[in-house]
Motif scaffolding. Structure first.
Motif, mmCIF file in Angstrom:
data_model
loop_
_atom_site.group_PDB
_atom_site.id
_atom_site.type_symbol
_atom_site.label_atom_id
_atom_site.label_comp_id
_atom_site.label_asym_id
_atom_site.label_seq_id
_atom_site.Cartn_x
_atom_site.Cartn_y
_atom_site.Cartn_z
ATOM 1 N N GLN A 86 0.801 -1.220 0.000
ATOM 2 C CA GLN A 86 0.000 0.000 0.000
ATOM 3 C C GLN A 86 0.841 1.281 0.000
ATOM 4 O O GLN A 86 0.432 2.304 0.522
ATOM 5 N N ARG A 87 1.982 1.254 -0.666
ATOM 6 C CA ARG A 87 2.827 2.453 -0.754
ATOM 7 C C ARG A 87 2.092 3.611 -1.414
ATOM 8 O O ARG A 87 2.197 4.750 -0.986
ATOM 9 N N GLU A 88 1.353 3.313 -2.487
ATOM 10 C CA GLU A 88 0.623 4.378 -3.191
ATOM 11 C C GLU A 88 -0.476 4.966 -2.315
ATOM 12 O O GLU A 88 -0.711 6.174 -2.338
ATOM 13 N N LEU A 89 -1.157 4.122 -1.552
ATOM 14 C CA LEU A 89 -2.195 4.610 -0.644
ATOM 15 C C LEU A 89 -1.565 5.530 0.406
ATOM 16 O O LEU A 89 -2.081 6.614 0.691
ATOM 17 N N ALA A 91 1.187 7.240 0.099
ATOM 18 C CA ALA A 91 1.607 8.466 -0.586
ATOM 19 C C ALA A 91 0.409 9.367 -0.863
ATOM 20 O O ALA A 91 0.495 10.591 -0.717
ATOM 21 N N THR A 92 -0.719 8.796 -1.256
ATOM 22 C CA THR A 92 -1.927 9.587 -1.526
ATOM 23 C C THR A 92 -2.376 10.324 -0.276
ATOM 24 O O THR A 92 -2.677 11.521 -0.320
ATOM 25 N N PHE A 93 -2.415 9.630 0.862
ATOM 26 C CA PHE A 93 -2.886 10.257 2.100
ATOM 27 C C PHE A 93 -1.836 11.189 2.705
ATOM 28 O O PHE A 93 -2.160 11.976 3.595
ATOM 29 N N ALA A 94 -0.595 11.130 2.215
ATOM 30 C CA ALA A 94 0.449 12.055 2.659
ATOM 31 C C ALA A 94 0.520 13.301 1.786
ATOM 32 O O ALA A 94 1.096 14.315 2.184
ATOM 33 N N ARG A 95 -0.067 13.232 0.587
ATOM 34 C CA ARG A 95 0.045 14.310 -0.401
ATOM 35 C C ARG A 95 -0.932 15.444 -0.088
ATOM 36 O O ARG A 95 -2.137 15.232 0.010
ATOM 37 N N ALA A 102 -10.959 9.635 -3.434
ATOM 38 C CA ALA A 102 -11.350 9.361 -4.813
ATOM 39 C C ALA A 102 -10.676 8.071 -5.285
ATOM 40 O O ALA A 102 -9.705 7.606 -4.683
ATOM 41 N N ALA A 103 -11.198 7.484 -6.366
ATOM 42 C CA ALA A 103 -10.571 6.291 -6.942
ATOM 43 C C ALA A 103 -9.102 6.613 -7.236
ATOM 44 O O ALA A 103 -8.778 7.748 -7.591
ATOM 45 N N PRO A 104 -8.218 5.685 -6.992
ATOM 46 C CA PRO A 104 -8.443 4.272 -6.751
ATOM 47 C C PRO A 104 -8.622 3.879 -5.283
ATOM 48 O O PRO A 104 -8.689 2.697 -4.968
ATOM 49 N N THR A 105 -8.700 4.863 -4.354
ATOM 50 C CA THR A 105 -8.913 4.519 -2.944
ATOM 51 C C THR A 105 -10.253 3.815 -2.791
ATOM 52 O O THR A 105 -11.277 4.321 -3.242
ATOM 53 N N PRO A 115 -14.739 6.563 8.078
ATOM 54 C CA PRO A 115 -14.339 5.951 6.807
ATOM 55 C C PRO A 115 -13.340 4.827 7.062
ATOM 56 O O PRO A 115 -12.322 5.032 7.733
ATOM 57 N N LEU A 116 -13.650 3.637 6.541
ATOM 58 C CA LEU A 116 -12.759 2.479 6.671
ATOM 59 C C LEU A 116 -12.165 2.153 5.305
ATOM 60 O O LEU A 116 -12.894 2.016 4.319
ATOM 61 N N LEU A 117 -10.856 2.031 5.270
ATOM 62 C CA LEU A 117 -10.138 1.733 4.027
ATOM 63 C C LEU A 117 -10.096 0.235 3.803
ATOM 64 O O LEU A 117 -9.827 -0.541 4.723
ATOM 65 N N ASP A 118 -10.340 -0.179 2.575
ATOM 66 C CA ASP A 118 -10.294 -1.595 2.213
ATOM 67 C C ASP A 118 -8.852 -2.058 2.028
ATOM 68 O O ASP A 118 -7.980 -1.271 1.625
#
Length: 174
Positions: A86-89, A91-95, A102-105, A115-118
């Motif tokens: 989940q490196r991209e996830l 990075a998204t939440f750090a940006r 939004a997608a792809p989350t 909110p619960l992340l899958d």
């Protein structure tokens, strides 16, 4: 007996010194989420288990964070432990400025509207008990009310945790 290694020249305490020292400290990566008019979330490496009875956790958040206004009012927050996949996830939440939900989350509303992340390794929903001032941050103390050690709906499998070290997201190695 061997002589101890020579110490470097000490430096005065500054924000840069603290950041430089903690780049050497590997930390687990989590995403904190909170419900609001629009859900908010951010990547955190400061999540700590505080007590087992009652079950308490803490995390730090900057008062300058775009998530702070919502977290400062939230009664409940989600704590999501991320896996190495989940490196991209992370990075998204750090940006800053990203539309984090939004997608792809992939996420869904959970208990208390949190909110619960899958696909995370594990998650907790916590009732916020305190927000303690700490410089330009607040330490949020939460009491665990629900969770799953195997991720949301067990989708995470048995992945390894995601770590943050030397300014990068890393995987745990044997």
């Amino acid at each position: 007996m061997t002589a101890p290694a020579a110490l470097g020249t000490p430096r005065s305490a500054t924000p840069d010194l603290l950041r430089s020292v903690f780049r050497q400290h590997a930390a687990g990566v989590a995403v904190i989420t909170a419900p609001g008019a629009r859900p908010v979330g951010f990547t955190a490496t400061s999540v700590t288990s505080v007590a087992a009875d009652p079950p308490l956790v803490s995390f730090g958040i900057s008062t300058g964070s775009s998530s702070w206004a919502t977290v400062s009012e939230a009664g409940y927050v989600g704590v999501h432990i991320l896996g190495e996949h989940q490196r991209e996830l992370a990075a998204t939440f750090a940006r800053s400025g990203a539309d984090r939900f939004a997608a792809p989350t992939s996420w869904r509303p959970g208990p208390y509207g949190v909110p619960l992340l899958d696909g995370v390794l594990a998650w907790l929903v916590c009732e916020v008990m305190a927000r303690v001032p700490a410089g330009d941050h607040r330490i949020v103390l939460g009491q665990v009310v629900e969770g799953d050690p195997e991720g949301y709906a067990g989708t995470a499998g048995r992945s390894r945790p995601l770590l943050y070290h030397e300014g990068r997201f890393n995987a745990l190695r044997d």
